[in-house]
Design a protein around this motif. Structure first.
Motif, short mmCIF file in Angstrom:
data_model
loop_
_atom_site.label_atom_id
_atom_site.label_comp_id
_atom_site.label_asym_id
_atom_site.label_seq_id
_atom_site.Cartn_x
_atom_site.Cartn_y
_atom_site.Cartn_z
N SER A 255 0.86 -1.18 0.00
CA SER A 255 0.00 0.00 0.00
C SER A 255 0.90 1.23 0.00
CB SER A 255 -0.91 0.00 1.24
OG SER A 255 -1.81 1.10 1.22
N PRO A 256 1.37 1.65 -1.18
CA PRO A 256 2.39 2.71 -1.26
C PRO A 256 2.00 4.03 -0.62
CG PRO A 256 2.19 1.56 -3.36
CD PRO A 256 1.07 1.08 -2.50
N HIS A 257 0.69 4.33 -0.59
CA HIS A 257 0.24 5.61 -0.02
C HIS A 257 -0.50 5.43 1.30
CE1 HIS A 257 0.47 6.54 -4.46
NE2 HIS A 257 1.19 7.52 -3.97
N LEU A 258 -0.73 4.19 1.73
CA LEU A 258 -1.40 3.84 2.98
C LEU A 258 -2.89 4.15 2.97
CD1 LEU A 258 1.28 5.06 5.57
CD2 LEU A 258 1.02 2.79 4.58
N VAL A 259 -3.32 5.11 2.16
CA VAL A 259 -4.74 5.45 2.07
C VAL A 259 -5.28 4.95 0.73
CG1 VAL A 259 -4.58 7.46 3.57
CG2 VAL A 259 -4.15 7.72 1.11
#
Length: 453
Positions: free
Chosen positions: A213-217
């Protein structure tokens, strides 16, 4: 030449000693004898190396004390306690230097199958091997090298999840390779998607997982090309990515990380509407910079962890590991050609890297304070300073065969395996050992009606 005076007695050059000299001499001898029989306790001040004078020390967030290699044990209060019970010193394991380690590496690209092709530097012709032969040496103490059998015993019956981008996957592969001297895991994934893998160490009933999840969101790729030909992504900053957040219940340890994907063009959404962007070239949207999105993403990720009723594990923030592009940006010919580490006085964290690091520390503190209300634990896996000093450890152009017709930039973000990232295993193992000692001490204090400060 001997000097003589008075009644023919042989004297010292300065003549007959006065009474005060005899008194001082006698006192000195007495003190020496006392110190031999009853050694004084000396306290050595901690030598913290800070990224800058204004940056918060990692020791104020998550202090880890380690043995100095002399058979010492570590107290829960953070100071090393010697075998004889004498108080020694405490040590920030994340502040130090890289020193030669001629015994390394402990695995190779031929003995470990877990190495991703793009980090398989030796397979694809990297001519030098010196980058593999260093270990991290904290100021004032020794950080024990990774012991795979000890690690697996500590995590027996437990589970660890890494959440983040491909550098998190890089860390997982390093850990698998480090553990390979004892056991290889079996694939226990619930899906065929390589971004969400689970590995099971059957002898130890230990599960290792990666949630990419590169952006976490929540994120949606709006344009595969975008303004800089690297894609354009919509980030929903107030909506956490449930592809990881909905699956961490039951994990004993969760390591959160992110960073490099926030340099790409982004459009920020909050309450289902765009509020700004970073390098999006949309005239109607204000440029809020990558730092705005980075902060909000970590805030949402930590909030999701703190609000999950089924999650009881320990959350680790693995701090930003800087890239080392020189001579251009990552997509404009930049490269990393150094073959030795920096010394700690040869470089310093600054610019965007410093800002990203400080944001992580600030959001970590906020989350830790909130999580404490629920009894949740947060720990700081502060890899930033150590990795800042390793411009020599990246794949550069050695992530594929030279004759292959592939579109790949020089890689100065990920880490060769074997390579500097293996030190993250040293850090993690020491933190797990400290956690175990702290847990035992808390149980003792709880049974006596006291609390650990």
């Amino acid at each position: 030449m001997k000097l003589r005076a008075g009644g023919g007695h042989e004297l010292l050059p300065f003549g007959k000693p006065p009474k005060v000299v005899l008194l001082v001499t006698f006192s000195f001898i007495l003190l020496t004898l006392i110190s031999v029989c009853h050694p004084f306790k000396y306290w050595q001040p901690i030598n913290y190396h800070k990224a800058s004078s204004s940056s918060p020390s990692s020791s104020t967030v998550s202090r880890v004390a380690v043995s100095d290699g002399g058979g010492s044990d570590v107290s829960v209060a953070g100071s090393v306690v010697g075998a004889a019970g004498a108080e020694a010193k405490e040590c920030d394991i994340f502040s130090g230097e890289w020193v030669p380690n001629h015994r390394a590496p402990y695995y190779t690209n031929e003995t470990c199958w877990a190495i991703h092709e793009h980090q398989n530097c030796m397979k694809y012709g990297r001519p030098d091997t010196g980058f593999m032969k260093w270990r991290w040496k904290p100021f004032g103490c020794e950080l024990p090298l990774f012991n795979p059998a000890q690690f697996l015993e500590l995590v027996r019956g437990k589970s660890l999840a890494l959440v983040g981008d491909s550098v998190a996957r890089n860390q997982m592969q390093s850990l698998i390779c480090l553990l390979s001297k004892v056991e290889y895991p079996v694939d226990a994934s619930y899906t065929s998607d390589e971004h969400f893998k689970r590995w099971k160490y059957q002898t130890y009933n230990f599960t290792l997982a990666i949630f990419t999840s590169p952006h976490l969101v929540k994120t949606k790729e709006a344009d595969s090309d975008g303004p800089t030909h690297t894609g354009l992504f919509n980030l929903y900053l107030d909506e956490v990515d449930d592809q990881w957040s909905a699956h961490i219940d039951g994990f004993d340890y969760v390591i959160i990380s992110a960073g490099h994907w926030f340099f790409r063009p982004l459009v920020f959404y909050e309450n289902h509407r765009p509020v700004g962007c970073h390098f999006c070239n949309v005239p109607t949207l204000p440029d809020l910079t990558k730092f705005y999105g980075f902060r909000k993403a970590f805030r949402s990720a930590f909030a999701a962890i703190n609000h999950r009723k089924g999650y009881k594990g320990i959350t680790y923030l693995r701090t930003f590991a800087p890239g080392h592009f020189e001579g251009g940006l990552w997509n404009q010919g930049g490269n990393c050609l150094k073959t030795t580490p920096y010394r700690s006085n040869e470089t310093a964290l600054g610019g965007d890297d410093m800002e990203l690091y400080l944001i992580q520390i600030e959001e970590f503190r906020r989350a830790e304070a909130e999580g404490r209300k629920r009894g949740l634990k947060y720990r700081l896996l502060d890899t930033t300073q150590a990795m800042l000093l390793r411009p020599d450890g990246h794949p550069s152009r050695y992530g594929h065969r030279a004759e292959e017709k592939v579109v790949l930039y020089n890689d100065c973000v990920h880490w060769c395996l074997p390579g500097p990232i293996d030190a993250w295993g040293d850090f993690l193992l020491e933190m797990l050992k400290t956690e175990g000692r702290r847990s035992r001490e808390e149980k003792k204090l709880s049974s006596s009606g006291r609390r650990l400060g």
